[in-house]
Design a protein around this motif. Structure first.
Motif: not given
Length: 1432
Positions: A1288-1295
């Motif tokens: 929910x915070x980072x759906x693209x797994x970018x962080x």
């Protein structure tokens, strides 16, 4: 027999007295025993069962009519005739009957039977049955059986004269006339019964419906059918009738199951956690069986009548090859009299007609039961969704519930239709093999062994396929996710997250299709093994046996019968496996824990309560009627849980909640129905004008009515899409106030409204002088300004009430509450939520001069109901479907089918040659070639089924992807005007039809088309033109019925969706029964379209099969006429193939129609390809720097915005420059255009005029994702999706995890998340319901902190949090976004007092713009707002 019939002349039942006799006759014994007793036997055997049936169905009482009197009079005359005949025989023919007792026995039996018929007539009258198929069949049998004696008597009169036995002739002809009169009278219906029940069409049998359907089909052919052209449902098919009976039975079964499972607990044992889990799993497993038993008890008796028809049909089906054997024997025997041939021909025709009739009555019964099962299951699921508790609700999402009522109910309907094949098919196979053994002897053993060996293989395949039913789980996941996407589409667009969620949907879809692919390959092996086995059986028999025409073609007819059960069996097994999975899923849902009725009671008070695992240690004195109780506390302290406990929405562990009087509830997040504003407020109650106007005025809704196109008749979108947050909350409050309840539970209703509006509502509604002053009000609030006026304040912390008392008392104690008030006293009366300007009209159509004269209802309409196309499905749809499959699949499919049928045709032709040319030296020629053809045939069948299945999956994948892309690329206006039910219908039912139904229909259709070509080559080509005539007539009606059924299905899903989300509000207001009636009416409306659809299929089949039966008669008569010139081989080939035509004709048009009906799904999925799309997500050659925006400056150049063409401008020529790192507050009253600015910056709405520049780049020239992914918004409605907190915070797994934890820490959520068992992987439920509204708002802040873009927009982002948390959020924004440009649509004015600039908006214009201090000194509009908020 000798005692009954006397001498041998009477006792021998012969076809004729002499072989050469040209007038054959049945013997006197046969005429006086079998022909008299057969109808009597039918009546006496069936009467007890029929009386039992009448006992359960009471439709009122029919008064004695002239028709009933006539039937009674004729019946008594017939009975007295029998008695008179007996007296006459005893007096006049005493000597003769000593040797022929049959003459005395038959009149006695006949008289008693007539008396029984009269009694049945009156019993039916007393039970309200206007017509009787039971007695109609009896009189028909009696007349048919009297035709033989009639002919014999006429022949005797011709030969011997009338005077030979005048008395007997007169008696017989009178008796026959009376029977015929009874048959004619039984065709008419009696008066309507005297009853208070509503009158429904009472039609029990297919023949009557087929008669009615002729008119409907002709009407459908001339012009497209409309919903009003269809019949009303029969009473026994209505939801009310079905579910009323079923609920009682399910309650009994449920109670038994609960009793069985609670046995151990009753003994006083404390169960371990593991044991409880095992018991829960056991409960879920047996609940499916309980559901099946409930359905069987309710619908079993009617289903068994259909099963009886199937058994009778089978008897006729197996009689046909025996008559064919007699016909071929006649052709071979040159001395046989010609009348025998005609007799066999007509007998074959009669048996074929009777087989068709009983077969279609069986299918009609099955579809009727299937329809009732669907209604019943939908009703049970809907009622369950209204009573499941909050813990169960978190595990059962809206998407899953929609899937239960779409996919799973369809699987149960299929199961009802094909279930009998599971046990009848093996019996039919055994009978076929028995008759083959009888005809061919031991050489049939090899064929029998072949068939027997196929069963273990298919048992293994069925087991493998049942394991692959996990596709349902993936489908559930996909529908659930789609439902969430449709609910939170605005958030996806703001964050440019469409691609991430698109990949999640496609991930589910890929798993679903992979499971389907494996299942279809196994199914193809099953079909190939069964279909080629009949060919192999025949080949083995032919190789091993010396043949003649009789053996060849009778065994061929038997093997053609064998094909049906062999092809049905794998499908029936597959359907049963799917139904078992669906029953388990439905059972699991239906056995979920329910809200306990004793959670809230009227009982003496007992201290201490423990609710739902959260310690709520509550000690509350009895609240006096008319008191105002305020509940305050931090985010997540349990304020909303306290109200839920009072509503009985939580599990009570101990203590008592006592409520006296009716309750009205205003939830924290307003639940708004997709209905008019007026309907939302009245909520099922009668309108009282003066009170209604008072409520509108008190809830500050009168100014909003001026904005709305049709005032209170304006339609509100799903979840209040076309209202602002403040408007939704005020409508929700108005609904509660209008109710005039005794107790009001108000969960922070003032958080989303302006300061002056909040003050107005408090004074006029909630406060000591408001309209609710004499009611008990429990108000959860974050606003301190209202607390002095409360009679009692409860301070909550971690689920406990830490302090309690009046405002003065709590301040004097100088505890936590006093410190809190002191720290935030500056913030008193500051909850000044100013909601989205013009959002109230963002989806209303433009009102031109002509439209203003229209009906208010039309002007206010927002959502578009699902529309049905008209006419035949366009050729482009077929082209589109086959184009997606690709030529690489289509060409091999057609080649394989052609080869398959060529092999079958060649083989049949060889058979006719072998039958005419005896075998040389007891051996067969070309055996190896034939075995080779068999092998190739098996491979061809497997190849075609696999190719079509894989082609179907390719097409399905492509069409689903296209639908998904079209929906995700649609602008917000599309989602506001399209009910989610319409879209969910496409993604569930229509995609399911494309996945399974179209490929299955194509397999069947192509198989039968090529089979018909073979038959036409052998028998007749004139059939094709007749077939096309019927098909064009039928498909026009059938397709329109399919469309009407699809269109009427969408409102069911929309209503289910809406109900599940608002279940808490519906329960609080006690409106369950009204919503159940609404659901019933929607389901009934859908079934009104479905019922004529399956009757239409039967109409077609009956007509076509009668045509096929005429062809059988023609082929047989021509064979009899030309027996001198035709060889038995050719006769056998022609007649055996014409026998196949009956089945082929009905199946080919049925399959053709199934394909055309299901191609409607392609048409409906492709519909959204033509809707308006938003701008491209990315523009490839865009000159956008990778680090844009670098500074974060924003420029508006004469910017104008309209929600729709023709409407007033939401923003009018806005020219404004925001410098980098500037903090700008945007304020204004309702409808000023504040949120429109945010929508314009994110291009949710495109500019109607002017431009917006960010860092000097015109945002209209870049892709939407390129823009939205580089600026950030914290929206007013905090939306979370089911999945992990991290997703929910980072759906693209970018962080990285460290960055995520840092963002959570800055958002003041670190302590909460680190306290969760799964931490970042904590599973959020649908809509984030397992987090409080304030916590969800903090998650949205964490998203913004993660993205850390140069521009941040806050749209009333702190509406749902308390003042202390709001302070923390504001300090975080000031420190973390110090070097960013921040635009804040102000909620609490104190939060923007230190901003560099404040923009004051009014009616789409900027009226004031300067620093806050300068604006206050100018004493303009901003000064007025600050003074209202207590800041100056």
């Amino acid at each position: 027999v000798s005692y009954i019939c006397g001498n041998c002349e009477f006792s021998t039942i012969r076809m004729c007295n002499s072989k050469k006799n040209t007038h054959p006759d049945l013997t006197q014994c046969f005429q006086h025993t079998v022909l008299v007793w057969f109808p009597c036997f039918y009546l006496w055997v069936c009467a007890p069962f029929y009386c039992l049936y009448l006992r359960f169905y009471d439709n009122g009482r029919i008064s004695l009519s002239s028709l009933c009197c006539a039937k009674t009079g004729l019946g008594l005359c017939l009975a007295s005739f029998g008695l008179l005949e007996m007296v006459y025989l005893l007096v006049e023919k005493r000597r003769d009957i000593e040797h022929h007792m049959v003459f005395l026995l038959s009149p006695i039996i006949r008289s008693f039977t007539m008396i029984l018929a009269v009694l049945v007539i009156h019993l039916e009258r007393l039970r309200g049955f206007r017509s009787s198929i039971f007695l109609f069949l009896f009189w028909t049998l009696a007349v048919i059986c009297s035709l033989v004696p009639l002919r014999a008597n006429i022949q005797t009169i011709i030969d011997e004269g009338f005077s030979a036995d005048a008395m007997r002739f007169v008696a017989f002809f009178t008796f026959f006339s009376l029977q015929l009169a009874q048959l004619i009278l039984s065709c008419f219906a009696d008066h309507r019964p005297v009853t208070l029940k509503p009158v429904y069409v009472k039609v029990q049998y297919l023949e009557t419906h087929i008669f009615l359907l002729h008119r409907l089909v002709v009407k459908g052919y001339r012009s497209p059918l409309q919903a009003e052209d269809l019949w009303s449902l029969r009473e026994e098919d209505t939801s009310e009738k079905i579910i009323c009976d079923l609920e009682k039975e399910w309650a009994k079964q449920w109670a038994k199951m609960q009793h069985a499972l609670n046995g151990t607990q009753a003994l006083g044992y404390k169960l371990s956690e593991q044991t409880q889990l095992l018991r829960k799993l056991h409960k879920e497993q047996i609940s499916g069986f309980c559901l099946l038993r409930t359905l069987a008890k309710n619908f079993g008796p009617y289903f068994l009548t259909g099963t009886l028809c199937l058994v009778i049909q089978d008897a006729f089906m197996f009689s046909i090859p025996q008559v064919l054997s007699l016909l071929l024997g006649f052709v071979r025997d040159e001395d046989a009299p010609l009348w025998k041939g005609y007799l066999f021909a007509f007998l074959m025709f009669l048996l074929s007609c009777l087989q068709s009739l009983f077969n279609h009555q069986y299918m009609y019964t099955c579809f009727s039961v299937g329809m009732r099962v669907k209604t019943a299951v939908m009703g049970l699921v809907y009622r369950k969704s209204l009573v499941i508790n909050s813990a169960a609700r978190r595990t059962c999402t809206v998407g899953e519930i929609v899937n239960l009522v779409s996919a799973d109910t369809q699987k149960l309907m299929d199961f009802v239709v094909y279930f009998n094949a599971v046990w009848v098919a093996p019996i039919e196979i055994a009978l076929c093999l028995f008759f083959l053994w009888q005809r061919l002897g031991p050489s049939a053993l090899a064929g029998i062994a072949t068939v027997i060996l196929i069963f273990p293989l298919n048992g293994f395949i069925a087991k493998m396929r049942s394991k692959l039913q996990v596709q349902m789980k993936y489908m559930d996941g996909r529908i659930k996710l789609m439902n969430e996407i449709l609910s939170g589409i605005k958030i996806l667009k703001f964050y440019a997250w469409e691609n991430a969620f698109r990949e999640r949907v496609l991930g589910y879809r890929e798993k679903e299709l992979n499971a389907l692919k494996k299942s279809q390959i196994l199914y193809s092996i099953s079909i190939a093994s069964f279909n080629s086995s009949t060919f192999l059986v025949h080949l083995i028999i032919v190789v091993k046996h010396v043949l003649d025409a009789q053996k060849v073609f009778v065994s061929m007819a038997l093997i053609n019968i064998l094909k049906a059960p062999l092809s049905q069996l794998p499908f029936a097994m597959s359907t049963t496996m799917q139904a078992v999975v669906s029953l388990k899923r439905l059972g699991k849902f239906l056995c979920q824990d329910e809200l306990k009725l004793d959670s809230v009671e009227r009982a003496p008070y007992h201290p201490g309560e423990y609710i739902d695992g959260m310690p709520l240690n509550i000690f509350i004195p009895y609240w006096q009627r008319g008191s105002l109780v305020a509940v305050v506390g931090h985010v997540g302290s349990g304020k909303s849980s306290l109200l839920s406990a009072m509503l009985g929405e939580m599990e009570k562990k101990s203590g008592h909640v006592t409520v006296s009087g009716s309750v009205a509830y205003v939830p924290q997040q307003a639940w708004i129905q997709n209905a008019t504003l007026k309907d939302n407020i009245l909520f099922g109650h009668e309108r009282k004008d003066s009170w209604y106007q008072s409520v509108l005025e008190a809830c500050a809704l009168l100014p909003d009515l001026g904005i709305l196109p049709a005032r209170d008749a304006t339609e509100i979108g799903e979840k209040g899409l076309n209202l602002s947050g403040g408007q939704k909350q005020r409508v929700s409050l108005a609904r509660a106030v209008y109710r005039k309840a005794d107790i009001y539970l108000l969960d922070d209703p003032l958080s989303a409204v302006d300061a002056h509006v909040g003050q107005h509502i408090f004074e006029k509604v909630i406060g000591p002088n408001g309209v609710l002053k004499n009611k008990t009000r429990i108000l959860v609030t974050h606003g301190l300004s209202f607390l002095p006026q409360a009679d009692l304040i409860l301070v909550m912390e971690d689920g406990e009430i830490t302090e309690m008392g009046s405002y003065a008392e709590l301040l004097s104690r100088k505890n936590t509450f006093a410190d809190f008030v002191k720290a935030f006293s500056v913030c008193e009366r500051k909850e000044s939520a100013t909601h989205r300007g013009n959002a109230s009209i963002q989806t209303m159509e433009a009102i031109s001069d002509t439209e203003q004269e229209q009906d208010q209802e039309e002007v206010g309409r927002l959502t578009h109901a699902d529309k049905a196309h008209t006419g035949r499905v366009k050729l482009e749809m077929y082209v589109e479907y086959f184009r997606t499959i690709g030529l690489a699949f289509i060409i091999p499919i057609i080649f394989l089918y052609a080869f398959q049928q060529a092999a079958s045709l060649a083989y049949n032709y060889w058979l006719s040659l072998w039958a005419d040319e005896p075998v040389v030296n007891g051996t067969q020629v070309d055996t190896d070639l034939k075995l080779g053809v068999f092998g190739a045939l098996g491979i061809a069948i497997f190849g075609t089924t696999v190719a079509i299945s894989l082609g179907g999956i390719i097409a399905s994948r492509h069409l689903h992807l296209e639908l998904l892309n079209n929906v995700l690329h649609s602008p917000m206006s599309f989602f506001e005007s399209t009910p989610s039910g319409n879209l969910l219908n496409r993604f569930s039912k229509e995609i399911d039809a494309i996945d399974c139904m179209i490929p299955d229909g194509l397999k069947m259709m192509l198989g039968y088309v090529f089979k018909l070509l073979e038959v036409c080559i052998i028998v007749s080509t004139s059939l094709t033109s007749i077939l096309l005539c019927f098909q064009s007539f039928y498909v026009a009606t059938s397709c329109q019925l399919r469309r009407l059924e699809s269109v009427s299905r969408s409102p069911i899903y929309t209503h289910f969706n809406e109900t599940v989300q608002g279940a808490g509000v519906i329960r609080a207001f006690g409106e369950q029964s009204r919503f159940i009636l609404l659901a019933n009416s929607r389901v009934d409306h859908n079934q009104t379209s479905y019922f004529p659809r399956f009757v239409a299929t039967r109409w077609l089949a009956v007509n076509l099969e009668f045509l096929g039966n005429l062809l059988v008669l023609a082929a047989a008569i021509l064979s009899v006429m030309g027996r001198a010139t035709l060889s038995p081989g050719i006769v056998g080939l022609a007649v055996s193939h014409s026998l196949q035509v009956t089945g082929i004709l009905s199946w080919i048009v049925r399959a053709w129609t199934d394909v055309e009906n299901n191609i409607v799904s392609v048409e409906r999925v492709k519909e959204y390809a033509e809707t308006t799309k938003e701008a491209p997500w990315t523009i490839e050659d865009s000159p956008l720097p990778s680090d844009w925006p670098k500074s974060g400056s924003i420029g508006f150049q004469e910017y104008g915005l309209q929600y729709r063409r023709g409407l007033d401008w939401a923003l009018k020529e806005i020219s404004l420059s925001v410098n980098e790192r500037e903090k700008v507050g945007i304020v204004g009253r309702t409808g000023a255009g504040k949120s429109s600015l945010a929508l314009g910056i994110f291009r949710i709405l495109e500019a109607a005029k002017g431009k917006i520049f960010i860092d000097g780049i015109n945002i209209a020239e870049i892709g939407l994702h390129q823009l939205r992914s580089r600026i950030t918004i914290i929206p007013q409605d905090p939306v979370l999706f089911s999945g992990s907190l991290r997703m929910n915070l980072d759906p693209f797994d970018g962080y990285t995890d460290e960055e995520v934890w840092r963002a959570l820490e800055l958002a003041h959520l670190k302590n909460f998340v680190s306290g969760l068992p799964d931490k970042l992987n904590h599973e959020c439920s649908e809509g984030g319901e397992n987090l409080s509204l304030g916590q969800r708002q903090l998650v949205c802040l964490a998203r913004a902190l993660l993205r850390k873009t140069k521009i941040l927009v806050l749209d009333e982002a702190t509406a749902a949090v308390d003042l202390e948390t709001d302070n923390l959020i504001q300090s975080t924004i000031r420190t973390q976004f110090e070097d960013c440009t921040v635009l804040t649509i102000a909620h609490r004015l104190n939060t923007i007092m230190d901003y560099t600039r404040v923009i004051v908006m009014d009616r789409g214009h900027i009226t004031e713009m300067d620093s806050p201090n300068n604006l206050i000194s100018q004493r303009g509009q901003f000064y007025q707002m600050c003074r209202e908020a207590g800041l100056v």
